[in-house]
Design a protein around this motif. Structure first.
Motif, PDB file in Angstrom:
ATOM      1  N   HIS A  46      43.823  48.264  45.814  1.00  0.00           N
ATOM      2  CA  HIS A  46      44.419  47.263  44.860  1.00  0.00           C
ATOM      3  C   HIS A  46      43.592  46.072  44.482  1.00  0.00           C
ATOM      4  O   HIS A  46      44.016  45.183  43.895  1.00  0.00           O
ATOM      5  N   ASN A  47      42.456  46.110  45.096  1.00  0.00           N
ATOM      6  CA  ASN A  47      41.250  45.140  44.607  1.00  0.00           C
ATOM      7  C   ASN A  47      41.895  43.753  45.208  1.00  0.00           C
ATOM      8  O   ASN A  47      41.992  42.827  44.389  1.00  0.00           O
ATOM      9  N   MET A  48      42.170  43.517  46.236  1.00  0.00           N
ATOM     10  CA  MET A  48      42.937  42.254  46.812  1.00  0.00           C
ATOM     11  C   MET A  48      42.532  41.861  48.143  1.00  0.00           C
ATOM     12  O   MET A  48      42.223  42.826  48.947  1.00  0.00           O
ATOM     13  N   VAL A  49      42.803  40.558  48.341  1.00  0.00           N
ATOM     14  CA  VAL A  49      42.405  40.199  49.880  1.00  0.00           C
ATOM     15  C   VAL A  49      43.598  40.171  50.439  1.00  0.00           C
ATOM     16  O   VAL A  49      44.611  39.648  50.033  1.00  0.00           O
ATOM     17  N   VAL A  50      43.835  40.768  51.805  1.00  0.00           N
ATOM     18  CA  VAL A  50      45.084  40.828  52.423  1.00  0.00           C
ATOM     19  C   VAL A  50      44.857  40.060  53.645  1.00  0.00           C
ATOM     20  O   VAL A  50      43.653  40.173  54.580  1.00  0.00           O
ATOM     21  N   ILE A  51      45.686  39.400  54.087  1.00  0.00           N
ATOM     22  CA  ILE A  51      45.833  38.540  55.156  1.00  0.00           C
ATOM     23  C   ILE A  51      47.124  38.992  55.910  1.00  0.00           C
ATOM     24  O   ILE A  51      48.228  38.781  55.441  1.00  0.00           O
ATOM     25  N   GLN A 112      35.760  37.118  47.353  1.00  0.00           N
ATOM     26  CA  GLN A 112      35.684  37.232  46.005  1.00  0.00           C
ATOM     27  C   GLN A 112      36.214  36.447  45.339  1.00  0.00           C
ATOM     28  O   GLN A 112      36.095  35.966  43.881  1.00  0.00           O
ATOM     29  N   PHE A 113      37.496  35.892  45.452  1.00  0.00           N
ATOM     30  CA  PHE A 113      38.535  35.136  44.990  1.00  0.00           C
ATOM     31  C   PHE A 113      38.455  33.795  45.102  1.00  0.00           C
ATOM     32  O   PHE A 113      39.183  33.111  44.609  1.00  0.00           O
ATOM     33  N   GLY A 114      37.805  33.398  46.127  1.00  0.00           N
ATOM     34  CA  GLY A 114      37.576  32.114  46.641  1.00  0.00           C
ATOM     35  C   GLY A 114      37.746  31.956  48.136  1.00  0.00           C
ATOM     36  O   GLY A 114      37.542  32.990  48.732  1.00  0.00           O
ATOM     37  N   LYS A 115      37.691  30.774  48.630  1.00  0.00           N
ATOM     38  CA  LYS A 115      37.962  30.405  50.102  1.00  0.00           C
ATOM     39  C   LYS A 115      39.306  30.209  50.857  1.00  0.00           C
ATOM     40  O   LYS A 115      39.881  29.667  49.991  1.00  0.00           O
ATOM     41  N   LEU A 116      39.353  30.862  51.781  1.00  0.00           N
ATOM     42  CA  LEU A 116      40.462  30.788  52.508  1.00  0.00           C
ATOM     43  C   LEU A 116      40.465  29.778  53.704  1.00  0.00           C
ATOM     44  O   LEU A 116      39.331  30.019  54.452  1.00  0.00           O
TER      45      LEU A 116
END
Length: 116
Positions: A46-51, A112-116
């Motif tokens: 799903h082209n997403m970051v998962v936490i 890819q979407f920013g910093k966490l």
């Protein structure tokens, strides 16, 4: 897009009481456990970051249990993990029965979407 996974489908929500068993049996490796593998697939598909929070079993440190969040990039690569630093102890809600205080500090993860 960020997406947080609460629990594996085979693990019920474990309330932190004085009862350590049977909940500790659900602890797993943060690097390659079943929850992390599931999150890697979701992230790639799903082209997403998962936490994903997990009950981590650290076999390199005597099977210590940690309240850990695993961070997976949108490519499915494990970026790292962070362990909860503050362990609440309030009445029967006593996470210190399960977890040690974290030792990973406050890591910043670049995605890819920013910093966490």
């Amino acid at each position: 897009m960020y997406f947080v996974i609460h629990n594996r489908e085979d693990m019920p929500f474990a309330f932190c009481t004085r009862e350590k068993l049977p909940w500790a049996e659900f602890a797993e490796s943060a690097e390659d456990g079943p929850t992390t593998q599931f999150c890697q697939k979701l992230a790639r598909d799903h082209n997403m970051v998962v936490i994903s929070p997990i009950l981590e079993r650290d076999s390199t440190h005597g099977d210590t249990l940690w309240n850990t969040a695993v961070v997976v990039s949108n490519s499915g690569r494990v970026l790292g993990k962070t362990r909860k630093n503050h362990i609440p102890r309030v009445g029967d809600f006593n996470e210190s029965t399960y977890y040690e205080s974290g030792n990973t500090g406050h890591t910043v993860f670049s995605t890819q979407f920013g910093k966490l």
